[in-house]
Write an enzyme that holds these catalytic residues in place. Structure first.
Site, PDB file in Angstrom:
ATOM      1  N   CYS A 159      27.673 -56.334 132.015  1.00 42.48           N
ATOM      2  CA  CYS A 159      27.725 -55.945 133.438  1.00 42.48           C
ATOM      3  C   CYS A 159      29.012 -55.250 133.815  1.00 42.48           C
ATOM      4  O   CYS A 159      29.077 -54.602 134.858  1.00 42.48           O
ATOM      5  CB  CYS A 159      27.554 -57.171 134.327  1.00 42.48           C
TER       6      CYS A 159
HETATM    7  N1  CO8 Z   1      10.185 -69.865 141.379  1.00 40.89           N
HETATM    8  C1  CO8 Z   1      10.203 -71.144 141.800  1.00 40.89           C
HETATM    9  N2  CO8 Z   1      11.107 -72.044 141.383  1.00 40.89           N
HETATM   10  C2  CO8 Z   1      12.033 -71.647 140.490  1.00 40.89           C
HETATM   11  C3  CO8 Z   1      12.055 -70.342 139.986  1.00 40.89           C
HETATM   12  C4  CO8 Z   1      11.082 -69.426 140.460  1.00 40.89           C
HETATM   13  N3  CO8 Z   1      11.054 -68.161 140.037  1.00 40.89           N
HETATM   14  N4  CO8 Z   1      13.072 -70.235 139.116  1.00 40.89           N
HETATM   15  C5  CO8 Z   1      13.664 -71.432 139.045  1.00 40.89           C
HETATM   16  N5  CO8 Z   1      13.019 -72.306 139.855  1.00 40.89           N
HETATM   17  C6  CO8 Z   1      13.356 -73.704 140.075  1.00 40.89           C
HETATM   18  C7  CO8 Z   1      14.108 -74.264 138.906  1.00 40.89           C
HETATM   19  O1  CO8 Z   1      13.218 -74.689 137.892  1.00 40.89           O
HETATM   20  C8  CO8 Z   1      14.861 -75.419 139.528  1.00 40.89           C
HETATM   21  O2  CO8 Z   1      13.988 -76.516 139.672  1.00 40.89           O
HETATM   22  P1  CO8 Z   1      14.570 -78.010 139.511  1.00 40.89           P
HETATM   23  O3  CO8 Z   1      15.584 -78.137 140.611  1.00 40.89           O
HETATM   24  O4  CO8 Z   1      13.351 -78.837 139.688  1.00 40.89           O
HETATM   25  O5  CO8 Z   1      15.177 -78.068 138.155  1.00 40.89           O
HETATM   26  C9  CO8 Z   1      15.183 -74.896 140.934  1.00 40.89           C
HETATM   27  O6  CO8 Z   1      14.235 -73.841 141.182  1.00 40.89           O
HETATM   28  C10 CO8 Z   1      16.591 -74.390 141.053  1.00 40.89           C
HETATM   29  O7  CO8 Z   1      16.862 -73.489 139.949  1.00 40.89           O
HETATM   30  P2  CO8 Z   1      18.289 -72.917 139.635  1.00 40.89           P
HETATM   31  O8  CO8 Z   1      19.292 -74.003 139.675  1.00 40.89           O
HETATM   32  O9  CO8 Z   1      18.212 -72.081 138.402  1.00 40.89           O
HETATM   33  O10 CO8 Z   1      18.479 -71.952 140.891  1.00 40.89           O
HETATM   34  P3  CO8 Z   1      19.778 -71.296 141.453  1.00 40.89           P
HETATM   35  O11 CO8 Z   1      19.887 -71.638 142.875  1.00 40.89           O
HETATM   36  O12 CO8 Z   1      20.961 -71.511 140.581  1.00 40.89           O
HETATM   37  O13 CO8 Z   1      19.411 -69.732 141.393  1.00 40.89           O
HETATM   38  C11 CO8 Z   1      19.992 -67.812 140.036  1.00 40.89           C
HETATM   39  C12 CO8 Z   1      19.185 -69.110 140.147  1.00 40.89           C
HETATM   40  C13 CO8 Z   1      19.452 -66.845 141.097  1.00 40.89           C
HETATM   41  C14 CO8 Z   1      19.791 -67.243 138.662  1.00 40.89           C
HETATM   42  C15 CO8 Z   1      21.474 -68.086 140.327  1.00 40.89           C
HETATM   43  O14 CO8 Z   1      21.909 -69.171 139.578  1.00 40.89           O
HETATM   44  C16 CO8 Z   1      22.364 -66.909 140.012  1.00 40.89           C
HETATM   45  O15 CO8 Z   1      22.190 -65.820 140.510  1.00 40.89           O
HETATM   46  N6  CO8 Z   1      23.413 -67.134 139.217  1.00 40.89           N
HETATM   47  C17 CO8 Z   1      24.352 -66.112 138.850  1.00 40.89           C
HETATM   48  C18 CO8 Z   1      23.741 -65.333 137.777  1.00 40.89           C
HETATM   49  C19 CO8 Z   1      24.549 -64.148 137.364  1.00 40.89           C
HETATM   50  O16 CO8 Z   1      25.343 -63.582 138.073  1.00 40.89           O
HETATM   51  N7  CO8 Z   1      24.327 -63.746 136.170  1.00 40.89           N
HETATM   52  C20 CO8 Z   1      24.899 -62.583 135.652  1.00 40.89           C
HETATM   53  C21 CO8 Z   1      23.941 -62.149 134.641  1.00 40.89           C
HETATM   54  S1  CO8 Z   1      23.911 -60.464 134.442  1.00 40.89           S
HETATM   55  C22 CO8 Z   1      25.003 -59.988 133.237  1.00 40.89           C
HETATM   56  O17 CO8 Z   1      26.002 -60.531 133.015  1.00 40.89           O
HETATM   57  C23 CO8 Z   1      24.594 -58.835 132.432  1.00 40.89           C
HETATM   58  C24 CO8 Z   1      24.033 -59.299 131.155  1.00 40.89           C
HETATM   59  C25 CO8 Z   1      23.616 -58.121 130.383  1.00 40.89           C
HETATM   60  C26 CO8 Z   1      22.502 -57.391 131.072  1.00 40.89           C
HETATM   61  C27 CO8 Z   1      21.208 -57.754 130.513  1.00 40.89           C
HETATM   62  C28 CO8 Z   1      20.115 -56.863 131.021  1.00 40.89           C
HETATM   63  C29 CO8 Z   1      18.771 -57.552 131.000  1.00 40.89           C
END
Ligand code: CO8
Length: 377
Positions: A159
């Site tokens: 990123c």
């Molecule tokens: N629908 C319904 N429920 C869901 C879904 C969904 N789609 N997804 C997850 N849930 C559930 C989970 O199972 C979990 O349930 P439980 O509490 O029962 O375990 C609950 O919802 C909460 O899940 P999370 O804790 O995962 O949810 P968050 O509030 O943390 O949100 C995010 C998830 C949006 C992913 C958030 O954590 C986030 O944005 N984090 C930062 C991520 C980030 O910035 N990453 C950078 C990655 S990009 C990068 O570095 C580039 C890499 C190289 C590029 C690659 C190209 C492909």
């Protein structure tokens, strides 16, 4: 050493793919996939040998990320419950690659804004989190397509690729090893995302951005931002990881459909660890340059998650920024890896006046983060 030259960003461009997937369409396709898989494995699920795949949810996606839709290079495969990845045609070796095609489109926009033709550019950096082949470098193909002499190379800092490339370009121009550098960031994140995983299937989209960077003394563009300083940091983390690579074939189960051959992350951990890292980077970098971060007129941040940007904006500015001070594009584009902060930069320059200070800041896998302080000319 002689006098170091001042550097400006003199043009930017964004290639936006023609196809868009809304959260509603995405969730409908994912849920159809889940239902099919669960029906196929109904016996194993009933016997407790396998977990049923839960449905995804439109409201969850928007609340957790701020994302409403994403652009992709192919929608048909992604939304087909029997495919769940983009379908791109095989191109002949003697026709332009797909990344080159995207890059040339974005580059032409940036070059038009900068008032630069190919023969006035002497280096191309293709900075992206994935490249479509190992070699020859995509950057060299872009170089040839645009009639650019000099040299070109690919680089990958996930990123943060664009801000790391900006530092490379600025340093080359300052030292005199290049005069005008084209940076392109073609990101086909859809090819690398695991669309079958509910936790991340909504995160990414495709796009390509481009920047022209050149010596201030020669720049003629009406859209100049002086680069006052760049700062890069990296610190190793496995919380965003992908194990695909050239050794895949040589590993015992390397050619299997393994989950870790696509993007994987511990989203919560990333969120918690990266927010303070990035806030500190911006504040410390500005302070060291004698700039009060609360006086920044714009934050063009990496576009991964709306709440993440809200936290960083508040920490840096010491108050809740106005929407136009910290513009987000992730609602429309999702996370486009290295291109996100550059889309924000390119699309949200209105209202800035000569002398205004701003930052372009990226962060992601590595971990890596890059901050570029700019001044509107
Ligand atoms: N629908 C319904 N429920 C869901 C879904 C969904 N789609 N997804 C997850 N849930 C559930 C989970 O199972 C979990 O349930 P439980 O509490 O029962 O375990 C609950 O919802 C909460 O899940 P999370 O804790 O995962 O949810 P968050 O509030 O943390 O949100 C995010 C998830 C949006 C992913 C958030 O954590 C986030 O944005 N984090 C930062 C991520 C980030 O910035 N990453 C950078 C990655 S990009 C990068 O570095 C580039 C890499 C190289 C590029 C690659 C190209 C492909």
């Amino acid at each position: 050493m002689g006098n170091m030259r001042e550097v400006v960003i003199s043009g930017s461009g964004v290639f936006t793919p023609p196809e868009v997937i809304t959260n509603e369409e995405l969730v409908a396709a994912f849920n159809a996939f889940a239902d099919k898989q669960n029906a196929l494995h109904a016996d194993a699920i009933a016997a407790g040998e396998r977990e049923a795949i839960p449905h995804s949810d439109v409201d969850f996606i928007f609340k957790a990320s701020g994302i409403e839709r994403r652009y992709v290079m192919d929608k048909s495969g992604v939304l087909d419950p029997d495919v769940m990845h983009p379908l791109l045609r095989q191109r002949e070796d003697d026709e332009p690659g797909i990344m080159t095609e995207m890059a040339v489109d974005a580059a032409r926009q940036a070059m038009a804004q900068a008032g630069r033709s190919g023969d006035q550019i002497d280096a191309v950096i293709c900075a992206a989190s994935n490249h479509e082949r190992a070699y020859p470098a995509v950057a060299i193909e872009v170089q040839e397509a645009l009639g650019i002499e000099g040299f070109a190379y690919d680089m990958n800092v996930a990123c943060s690729s664009a801000t790391f490339a900006l530092q490379n370009a600025a340093d080359m121009i300052r030292s005199g090893s290049a005069n005008t550098v084209l940076i392109v960031n073609p990101e086909i994140c859809s090819g690398h995302l695991e669309w079958r995983d509910r936790d991340c299937h909504f995160i990414f989209g495709d796009v390509c951005t481009a920047l022209v960077v050149e010596a201030m003394e020669a720049a003629t563009s009406d859209h100049q931002f002086e680069v006052l300083g760049t700062r890069l940091i990296t610190t190793f983390s496995n919380n965003i990881r992908n194990n695909d690579g050239f050794l895949r074939r040589s590993r015992p189960d390397g050619l299997d459909d393994r989950r870790d051959m696509q993007f994987m992350q511990n989203g919560r951990q990333v969120f918690k660890q990266v927010v303070p890292m990035v806030s500190d980077l911006i504040v410390d970098h500005c302070t060291d340059e004698g700039i009060d971060p609360t006086g920044l007129k714009r934050l063009w941040l990496h576009q991964a998650n709306k709440s993440m940007n809200d936290f960083i904006g508040k920490k840096v500015m010491g108050r809740v920024p106005e929407p136009d001070e910290q513009p987000n594009i992730l609602q429309d584009y999702a996370n486009t890896s290295s291109a996100g902060s550059v889309i924000a930069f390119s699309h949200h320059q209105a209202g800035l006046e000569s002398g205004d200070l701003a930052v372009i800041c990226s962060f992601g896998a590595g971990y890596s983060a890059g901050n570029v302080i700019v001044k509107k000319r």
